[in-house]
Enzyme design. Structure first.
Site, mmCIF file in Angstrom:
data_model
loop_
_atom_site.group_PDB
_atom_site.id
_atom_site.type_symbol
_atom_site.label_atom_id
_atom_site.label_comp_id
_atom_site.label_asym_id
_atom_site.label_seq_id
_atom_site.Cartn_x
_atom_site.Cartn_y
_atom_site.Cartn_z
ATOM 1 N N SER A 121 0.830 -1.204 0.000
ATOM 2 C CA SER A 121 0.000 0.000 0.000
ATOM 3 C C SER A 121 0.864 1.252 0.000
ATOM 4 C CB SER A 121 -0.845 0.056 1.277
ATOM 5 O OG SER A 121 -1.615 -1.087 1.405
ATOM 6 N N HIS A 142 -1.807 -3.036 -6.857
ATOM 7 C CA HIS A 142 -2.439 -2.678 -5.587
ATOM 8 C C HIS A 142 -3.933 -2.996 -5.665
ATOM 9 C CE1 HIS A 142 -3.279 0.747 -2.469
ATOM 10 N NE2 HIS A 142 -3.259 -0.436 -1.899
ATOM 11 N N GLU A 154 -4.860 -0.605 -8.722
ATOM 12 C CA GLU A 154 -3.941 0.506 -8.995
ATOM 13 C C GLU A 154 -2.615 -0.149 -9.405
ATOM 14 O OE1 GLU A 154 -2.969 2.843 -5.475
ATOM 15 O OE2 GLU A 154 -2.852 4.679 -6.656
ATOM 16 N N ASN A 192 -3.744 6.218 -1.728
ATOM 17 C CA ASN A 192 -3.468 6.628 -0.348
ATOM 18 C C ASN A 192 -2.991 8.072 -0.232
ATOM 19 O OD1 ASN A 192 -4.288 4.414 1.190
ATOM 20 N ND2 ASN A 192 -2.541 3.251 0.434
HETATM 21 N N1 LIG Z 1 -5.662 -5.010 4.257
HETATM 22 C C1 LIG Z 1 -5.892 -4.083 3.344
HETATM 23 O O1 LIG Z 1 -6.953 -3.443 3.349
HETATM 24 C C2 LIG Z 1 -4.897 -3.840 2.240
HETATM 25 C C3 LIG Z 1 -5.333 -3.179 1.073
HETATM 26 C C4 LIG Z 1 -4.430 -3.016 0.014
HETATM 27 C C5 LIG Z 1 -3.126 -3.470 0.153
HETATM 28 N N2 LIG Z 1 -2.727 -4.077 1.315
HETATM 29 C C6 LIG Z 1 -1.340 -4.574 1.371
HETATM 30 O O2 LIG Z 1 -1.369 -5.989 1.214
HETATM 31 C C7 LIG Z 1 -0.288 -6.589 1.941
HETATM 32 C C8 LIG Z 1 -0.843 -7.638 2.872
HETATM 33 O O3 LIG Z 1 -1.738 -7.044 3.774
HETATM 34 P P1 LIG Z 1 -2.818 -7.910 4.572
HETATM 35 O O4 LIG Z 1 -3.792 -6.929 5.128
HETATM 36 O O5 LIG Z 1 -3.293 -9.033 3.731
HETATM 37 O O6 LIG Z 1 -1.906 -8.478 5.766
HETATM 38 P P2 LIG Z 1 -2.190 -9.721 6.721
HETATM 39 O O7 LIG Z 1 -1.489 -9.417 7.983
HETATM 40 O O8 LIG Z 1 -3.652 -10.064 6.735
HETATM 41 O O9 LIG Z 1 -1.445 -10.941 5.981
HETATM 42 C C9 LIG Z 1 -0.056 -10.987 5.783
HETATM 43 C C10 LIG Z 1 0.350 -12.443 5.626
HETATM 44 O O10 LIG Z 1 1.728 -12.480 5.240
HETATM 45 C C11 LIG Z 1 2.291 -13.637 5.840
HETATM 46 N N3 LIG Z 1 3.751 -13.540 5.808
HETATM 47 C C12 LIG Z 1 4.578 -12.811 6.601
HETATM 48 N N4 LIG Z 1 5.861 -13.020 6.241
HETATM 49 C C13 LIG Z 1 5.848 -13.875 5.192
HETATM 50 C C14 LIG Z 1 6.860 -14.479 4.384
HETATM 51 N N5 LIG Z 1 8.154 -14.238 4.587
HETATM 52 N N6 LIG Z 1 6.487 -15.340 3.404
HETATM 53 C C15 LIG Z 1 5.163 -15.616 3.216
HETATM 54 N N7 LIG Z 1 4.171 -15.081 3.933
HETATM 55 C C16 LIG Z 1 4.500 -14.222 4.904
HETATM 56 C C17 LIG Z 1 1.673 -13.659 7.235
HETATM 57 O O11 LIG Z 1 1.780 -14.945 7.810
HETATM 58 C C18 LIG Z 1 0.222 -13.273 6.918
HETATM 59 O O12 LIG Z 1 -0.580 -14.422 6.654
HETATM 60 C C19 LIG Z 1 0.449 -5.439 2.634
HETATM 61 O O13 LIG Z 1 1.521 -5.050 1.858
HETATM 62 C C20 LIG Z 1 -0.619 -4.333 2.688
HETATM 63 O O14 LIG Z 1 -0.057 -3.054 2.711
HETATM 64 C C21 LIG Z 1 -3.577 -4.289 2.346
#
Ligand SMILES: NC(=O)c1ccc[n+]([C@@H]2O[C@H](COP(=O)([O-])OP(=O)(O)OC[C@H]3O[C@@H](n4cnc5c(N)ncnc54)[C@H](O)[C@@H]3O)[C@@H](O)[C@H]2O)c1
Length: 298
Positions: A121, A142, A154, A192
């Protein structure tokens, strides 16, 4: 253009399971990778439940669900998960050091022609690309939450991303039934950069006593036709996530207009992170959809 058939998704959390869901449903072979076996299991259950909901609405058949689930495999090993991938989409925890180390490994393990995308993000695509030997094949994809529902992707060009890679990802996004918007790699990209200052301004308005939670959100909902007020949206995104993105904007542009509101900083430091912690601007009770303003703001 690159041929994309096999996709690896790194991280099986909120975003990873949604991304895997959408690709599997559209006929791609998907490997979902996570360091946690529990997260992988939970992700498969979530994908099944979300598809059942779509079936209940008459928008998917059971046969289509079965086919989609057949396209989906999980792995705890990133190396095995990506060795045959045409495209990797990284959706692991939002942490710069972690992402840089994942991309260094991906560069060594994924086939030379494989495109490496990140769902970050806020982290610079250019700096992620710079730790690989294929910066022309690194791009931001994104997706928005919840991924199966939200139409926008995005697409962020890093400084060195090739036009061929961008074109491939634009076409692929359309194949998923989503709408691509291509932007360049500057702090916050577009989504963002515009959303977070609005949320921050809403928090400043509360902090300065201009209006209360209900009034701020209602003005934006009914006056601007936003589906959700900015304070409720901040709770939904996570106040810790909002704070960290504001810090990226503040550091990246060096402009005081992005300085996070002290109230936001206090709330995060005190553990009030919104929906995920049970309280932010609103109080959340498991199983209840009623929107109740936190006692602290009454
Ligand atoms: N949640 C949102 O609304 C949203 C929206 C757009 C983008 N994002 C982006 O998406 C990404 C993930 O966010 P999320 O909300 O799904 O997070 P989350 O915490 O729900 O999930 C992250 C996952 O990554 C795993 N992980 C950590 N280290 C790892 C590794 N070395 N290898 C494999 N897996 C690993 C964790 O075990 C976890 O299951 C981030 O970069 C975030 O900025 C999130």
């Amino acid at each position: 253009m690159f041929m994309i058939k096999s996709v690896a998704v790194i991280g099986a959390g909120t975003m990873g399971n949604g991304i895997a869901h959408v690709f599997a449903l559209n006929g791609f072979t998907v490997k979902l990778v996570d360091v946690s076996a529990q997260q992988l299991q939970k992700a498969i259950e979530t994908i099944g439940k979300n598809m059942d909901r779509t079936i209940a609405k008459g928008l998917l058949t059971s046969a289509e669900k079965e086919n989609a689930l057949k396209n989906l495999k999980t792995s705890e090993s990133m190396q095995q998960g990506v060795e045959e991938a045409d495209l990797v989409i990284e959706a692991a925890t939002e942490n710069t050091e972690l992402k840089l180390s994942i991309f260094k490994q991906l560069d060594g393990w994924a086939p030379a022609a494989c495109i490496l995308a990140t769902n970050t993000s806020s982290i610079s695509i250019t700096s992620i690309a710079a730790v690989t030997n294929r910066p022309d094949k690194v791009i931001g994809m994104h997706f928005m939450n919840p991924v199966p529902i939200m139409k926008l992707v995005e697409i962020i060009n890093g400084y060195a991303t090739s036009t061929q890679v961008t074109g491939t990802i634009v076409q692929l996004t359309e194949k998923l039934g989503k709408v691509p918007c291509v932007v360049n790699d500057y702090p916050g990209f577009i989504a963002n950069r515009i959303l977070m200052p609005m949320i921050n301004e809403a928090i400043f308005s509360l902090y300065e006593g201009v209006a209360n939670v209900y009034e701020i959100d209602t003005v934006m909902k009914l006056g601007m036709a936003h589906p959700m007020g900015p304070l409720q949206l901040a709770d939904f995104i996570g106040l810790d996530v909002c704070l960290s993105i504001l810090k990226v904007l503040h550091d990246g542009f060096g402009n005081p207009k992005y300085a996070p509101c002290p109230l936001l900083v206090n709330m995060v430091n005190a553990g009030f992170k919104g929906v995920k912690s049970g309280e932010g601007f609103y109080k959340y009770t498991l199983g209840s959809k009623e929107l109740i303003v936190s006692e602290r703001f009454k």
